[in-house]
Every structure is written in structure tokens, then in C-alpha cells.
Scaffold this active site. Structure first.
Site, mmCIF file in Angstrom:
data_model
loop_
_atom_site.group_PDB
_atom_site.id
_atom_site.type_symbol
_atom_site.label_atom_id
_atom_site.label_comp_id
_atom_site.label_asym_id
_atom_site.label_seq_id
_atom_site.Cartn_x
_atom_site.Cartn_y
_atom_site.Cartn_z
ATOM 1 N N HIS A 260 -6.902 3.766 -2.923
ATOM 2 C CA HIS A 260 -5.694 4.562 -3.102
ATOM 3 C C HIS A 260 -4.820 4.420 -1.873
ATOM 4 C CE1 HIS A 260 -3.073 7.924 -4.130
ATOM 5 N NE2 HIS A 260 -3.518 7.747 -5.360
ATOM 6 N N ASP A 311 -8.797 7.093 -11.878
ATOM 7 C CA ASP A 311 -8.968 6.269 -13.079
ATOM 8 C C ASP A 311 -10.417 5.901 -13.386
ATOM 9 O OD1 ASP A 311 -6.249 6.042 -13.861
ATOM 10 O OD2 ASP A 311 -5.920 4.754 -12.124
HETATM 11 N N1 ACO Z 1 -11.486 -3.104 -5.014
HETATM 12 C C1 ACO Z 1 -11.831 -3.864 -3.973
HETATM 13 N N2 ACO Z 1 -11.200 -3.837 -2.783
HETATM 14 C C2 ACO Z 1 -10.193 -2.963 -2.661
HETATM 15 C C3 ACO Z 1 -9.784 -2.124 -3.717
HETATM 16 C C4 ACO Z 1 -10.486 -2.225 -4.924
HETATM 17 N N3 ACO Z 1 -10.136 -1.461 -5.972
HETATM 18 N N4 ACO Z 1 -8.763 -1.353 -3.308
HETATM 19 C C5 ACO Z 1 -8.525 -1.704 -2.052
HETATM 20 N N5 ACO Z 1 -9.380 -2.668 -1.655
HETATM 21 C C6 ACO Z 1 -9.416 -3.307 -0.340
HETATM 22 C C7 ACO Z 1 -8.370 -4.417 -0.280
HETATM 23 O O1 ACO Z 1 -8.886 -5.656 -0.700
HETATM 24 C C8 ACO Z 1 -8.005 -4.390 1.165
HETATM 25 O O2 ACO Z 1 -9.008 -5.031 1.900
HETATM 26 P P1 ACO Z 1 -8.646 -6.043 3.098
HETATM 27 O O3 ACO Z 1 -7.916 -5.205 4.087
HETATM 28 O O4 ACO Z 1 -9.972 -6.537 3.537
HETATM 29 O O5 ACO Z 1 -7.768 -7.083 2.476
HETATM 30 C C9 ACO Z 1 -8.063 -2.919 1.540
HETATM 31 O O6 ACO Z 1 -9.013 -2.361 0.635
HETATM 32 C C10 ACO Z 1 -6.735 -2.207 1.404
HETATM 33 O O7 ACO Z 1 -6.241 -2.422 0.080
HETATM 34 P P2 ACO Z 1 -4.718 -2.569 -0.314
HETATM 35 O O8 ACO Z 1 -4.622 -3.278 -1.613
HETATM 36 O O9 ACO Z 1 -3.920 -3.095 0.827
HETATM 37 O O10 ACO Z 1 -4.323 -1.036 -0.505
HETATM 38 P P3 ACO Z 1 -3.010 -0.532 -1.172
HETATM 39 O O11 ACO Z 1 -2.777 0.811 -0.620
HETATM 40 O O12 ACO Z 1 -1.914 -1.516 -1.078
HETATM 41 O O13 ACO Z 1 -3.387 -0.487 -2.731
HETATM 42 C C11 ACO Z 1 -4.278 0.196 -4.762
HETATM 43 C C12 ACO Z 1 -3.804 0.641 -3.390
HETATM 44 C C13 ACO Z 1 -3.183 -0.611 -5.449
HETATM 45 C C14 ACO Z 1 -4.563 1.447 -5.582
HETATM 46 C C15 ACO Z 1 -5.548 -0.667 -4.606
HETATM 47 O O14 ACO Z 1 -6.573 0.123 -4.030
HETATM 48 C C16 ACO Z 1 -6.006 -1.265 -5.917
HETATM 49 O O15 ACO Z 1 -5.534 -2.328 -6.301
HETATM 50 N N6 ACO Z 1 -6.947 -0.587 -6.639
HETATM 51 C C17 ACO Z 1 -7.405 -1.048 -7.944
HETATM 52 C C18 ACO Z 1 -6.424 -0.628 -9.041
HETATM 53 C C19 ACO Z 1 -6.479 0.863 -9.276
HETATM 54 O O16 ACO Z 1 -7.514 1.467 -9.459
HETATM 55 N N7 ACO Z 1 -5.269 1.451 -9.341
HETATM 56 C C20 ACO Z 1 -5.114 2.871 -9.635
HETATM 57 C C21 ACO Z 1 -4.658 3.618 -8.418
HETATM 58 S S1 ACO Z 1 -4.542 5.335 -8.711
HETATM 59 C C22 ACO Z 1 -3.212 5.476 -9.695
HETATM 60 O O17 ACO Z 1 -2.224 4.814 -9.589
HETATM 61 C C23 ACO Z 1 -3.286 6.415 -10.747
#
Ligand code: ACO
Length: 374
Positions: A260, A311
Site C-alpha cells: 500500500h 483486497d
Molecule cells: N507484491 C510483491 N512486492 C510488492 C508488492 C506486492 N503486492 N507491493 C509492493 N511490493 C514491493 C515492490 O516490488 C517494491 O520493492 P522494491 O523496492 O524492491 O522494488 C516495494 O515493495 C515498494 O513497492 P511500490 O510498487 O514502489 O509501492 P507503491 O506505493 O508504488 O505501490 C501498490 C503500491 C500499487 C498498492 C503496490 O503495493 C502493488 O502493486 N500491490 C499489488 C496490487 C494491489 O493489491 N493493489 C491494491 C492496493 S489497495 C487499493 O487500491 C484498494
């Protein structure tokens, strides 16, 4: 101009708001100052929508009148019903919802009024009609007649009734009602921000909510709940979870239902959904999807230290209620309509056009080349 780039606007504060507060470190979520845990335990979705719109809890007569008004508005205009009946095969419920919500402005003579008392009427219309759109579309694509709404039912119960053609058991209606409360608002998330950007141009309420639905649809936002369930079905069994997740992470895949932008601890909404997933599974005598989700949660946390988000468990909650997977994100949209419309009204009350800048990194002295010489 300040030359720092906040990628994805991370931690950038873009406005003051008194609607919703998230403490991402403590895992606390407040709507208008009320803890979402208390609202989940005590309130109905209608009560929460009233709270969001008016800024205070309704008295009992106000809540009764408000709930009745929503019930009376649940009927769909003929042009929207005709559209739903003629949607090309294979259309997804989110694109249908986005289009039908946009169509709702056609039957509203005040659709172009902006920033006056008709915004409240439009918000109520949208809140009442989105469940009917989603349910009617699902019936029609399954060659069934849409079920007329029951104005005497609450919104959550009515939705399940219109979807399945019979009144739901009270436990399911209650669980869905709480799910709607948990998803009702979430500060400046991507779809809410999209709604506010649209409203900020002094475009109308319908356009703002259409923008929001289009934004919610993506798998990084509201679309994640559907992806979670598809993942569980692909994994197939609890004893395959660990290797599947490890493999996916080794291949740099993001696991839906985790991570998140704001929370650095467990999403406070997840606790309720975890309990509901177990409760429905227990009631149905099959805890497979609850247990699989739990295993996914444990494995991702052990491997990456990443917390679940809203989710993860909502997938198995809706699935075990017999709801089609591609309706999970539309249910999110139904719930978030309360929050989106509140934010549109707040934006309009203190409006200034939202227009950020880019840090230009392109060339600056290109010389014009006539077309025959390129
Ligand atoms: N699975 C695996 N690794 C993850 C995940 C995940 N779900 N979420 C974050 N990470 C990791 C990233 O790979 C990144 O690692 P790194 O620094 O080694 O590259 C680090 O954690 C930071 O992640 P970002 O993508 O930069 O975080 P951001 O704040 O941009 O994204 C997001 C947030 C889009 C929710 C992301 O966590 C994601 O894609 N999650 C999966 C999709 C999801 O569940 N979305 C629903 C969110 S809640 C909502 O909108 C209702």
C-alpha cells in the site's frame, strides 16, 4: 519552480480535507473522526454515507428518511436498462458500470448544474442506482430478467436480492453492508483524486464519478480484489500456496492484495475481512479459500515483509457469497460512490483548478526539418 519529482505523488499533500484520515503507521482509519472499526461494528452503510455527506451522524428519523430516499431512487431509467440489455457480449462489468453511470446524466435535467444543492441529489441518485446497474447487467448477461429493487431493503441487502433474485440470508446481507462501510472512503486514493481533478475543472458530478470508476478499475487499485481470487483459483490448493508464491516473487511478480502507498502496517480494514472470510467459510462448511488466503498472507509476509491490504480477503468473502469474480471491483465502486461524491462536494466547496507541473526533461533546441527531408 521546485525541481523535485515525487514519483506517483508519494507523500505529496495536495489539499486540506476533513473527510477521511489515515494513519499509515498505526493502521488507523477515520471517517469524519469516527474510527472505521466502530463504524463497521455499529453502523449501516447508509448511516456512513450520511455521515460522509453531512459531516455528522444522522438521528434516527434522519436515517430512516435517508434510507427510504435511497430505496426509492434505486430504479433505473429506461435508457440505461436498454443499454444494459444491448451490451455486446464479453463486455466487462467495470466498463459497463463506467458507461452506465455516465449515461445517468442524460436523464437528469440538472446534470449541468455544478456546486449547488443538486449535487446532493445527484450523489444520492448515483449511490442508489449503481447497485441496480451492476445487478441488472449481471442478470441480463446470464439471460435472466433484471429484478426490480425492493425500496424496503437496505442497499446491501437489495443488491444481493437484485443479483440473486431472492432475499439473501441476513448474515450475508450484514457482511456485505460492512464491506461497503470498509470501502466507503479512503482519503486521496487514485480514483478519488481522479474525481476531484475532474470536479476541479467545474465539470459535473456524473463526469467526476465516471473518471473515478475508470481509475478504480486498474489492477493496482480496485481491480486487485478480482486478481486475488483468480490467483487462489490458479493455485488450487493450500499445500501449493507456498511454492506458488515463492516462485511468483522470484519472478518479480507483484502479489495482488499486498502493499500500500500509505499503510506501513496492516490495513485496518483487512482484520474485518479476514474474520468475514472465515465466518462465511465456517457457515458453508468449507474453509478452503479462507485457509488458502491465510497461507498466502503468511508466505508473502515471511518472504517480503509486506502487509496485506483491503483486497486480499475481500476476494474470498465475495466469492463465497456466490458473487461472480468480475463483480468484485464494481462492488468496490458501489461502496466508494459515497466517498467519491463527498470528495466532489468538498472540492467544489473550496474549488481551485488542479493543475500540477511536470519537470521537463526533453530536448529544447530541436531545429525544424521539412517533411521531405526527414
Ligand atoms: N507484491 C510483491 N512486492 C510488492 C508488492 C506486492 N503486492 N507491493 C509492493 N511490493 C514491493 C515492490 O516490488 C517494491 O520493492 P522494491 O523496492 O524492491 O522494488 C516495494 O515493495 C515498494 O513497492 P511500490 O510498487 O514502489 O509501492 P507503491 O506505493 O508504488 O505501490 C501498490 C503500491 C500499487 C498498492 C503496490 O503495493 C502493488 O502493486 N500491490 C499489488 C496490487 C494491489 O493489491 N493493489 C491494491 C492496493 S489497495 C487499493 O487500491 C484498494
Amino acid at each position: 519552480m521546485e525541481e523535485t519529482v515525487g514519483r506517483g505523488l508519494e507523500d505529496v499533500v495536495v489539499a486540506e480535507s476533513d473527510i477521511c484520515f489515515i494513519d499509515g503507521h498505526e493502521g488507523r482509519l477515520l471517517y469524519r473522526g469516527y474510527n472505521v472499526d466502530d463504524l463497521a461494528r455499529e453502523a449501516t452503510y447508509e448511516e456512513v454515507a450520511y455521515l460522509l455527506w453531512h459531516g455528522h451522524l444522522p438521528k434516527s428519523a434522519e436515517l430512516k428518511a435517508f434510507t427510504e430516499a435511497i430505496g426509492k431512487e434505486a430504479f433505473l431509467p429506461p435508457d440505461v436498462l436498454a443499454f444494459l440489455a444491448g451490451v455486446p457480449a464479453g463486455a466487462t462489468p467495470m466498463e459497463v458500470l463506467r458507461t452506465a453511470v455516465s449515461m445517468l446524466s442524460l436523464s437528469d435535467p440538472t446534470s449541468e448544474h455544478v456546486g449547488d444543492q443538486t449535487d446532493r441529489t445527484k450523489a444520492l441518485r448515483l449511490l442508489a442506482k449503481t447497485p441496480s446497474i451492476v445487478a441488472a447487467f449481471d442478470r441480463l448477461r446470464n439471460h435472466q430478467k433484471p429484478v426490480m429493487p425492493r425500496p424496503d431493503f437496505g442497499l446491501a441487502k437489495n443488491f444481493l436480492y437484485m443479483l440473486h433474485g431472492e432475499p439473501p440470508v441476513d448474515e450475508d446481507a450484514h457482511i456485505l453492508d460492512v464491506c461497503l462501510i470498509l470501502h466507503a472512503d479512503h482519503e486521496f486514493n487514485a480514483s478519488t483524486f481522479a474525481a476531484r481533478v475532474t470536479a476541479g475543472t467545474l465539470s459535473d458530478m456524473y463526469s467526476a464519478i465516471t473518471s473515478a470508476i475508470g481509475t478504480l478499475k486498474g489492477p493496482l487499485h480496485g481491480g486487485a480484489n478480482e486478481q486475488v481470487m483468480r490467483m487462489l483459483l490458479e493455485i488450487g490448493a493450500e499445500d501449493k500456496v507456498e511454492s506458488w508464491i515463492k516462485d511468483a516473487l522470484a519472478n518479480k511478480k507483484k502479489i495482488s492484495g499486498f502493499g500500500h502507498r500509505v499503510y506501513r502496517t496492516e490495513d485496518p480494514r483487512a482484520r474485518h475481512l479476514r474474520a468475514f472470510s472465515e465466518e462465511i467459510g465456517t457457515r458453508r462448511g468449507d474453509l478452503k479459500y479462507f485457509r488458502m488466503t491465510q497461507k498466502v498472507e503468511q508466505t508473502v509476509f515471511a518472504e517480503k515483509g509486506i502487509y496485506l491490504n483491503v483486497d486480499l480477503y475481500s476476494g474470498s468473502v465475495y466469492y463465497q457469497m456466490g458473487i461472480a469474480i468480475d463483480l468484485f471491483t464494481p462492488i468496490f465502486a458501489i461502496a466508494r460512490t459515497a466517498g467519491w461524491t463527498t470528495h466532489v462536494m468538498e472540492q467544489l466547496a473550496h474549488n481551485r483548478l488542479i493543475r500540477p507541473r511536470a519537470q521537463y526533461v526533453g530536448p529544447e533546441r530541436e531545429l525544424w526539418v521539412p517533411i521531405e527531408k526527414r
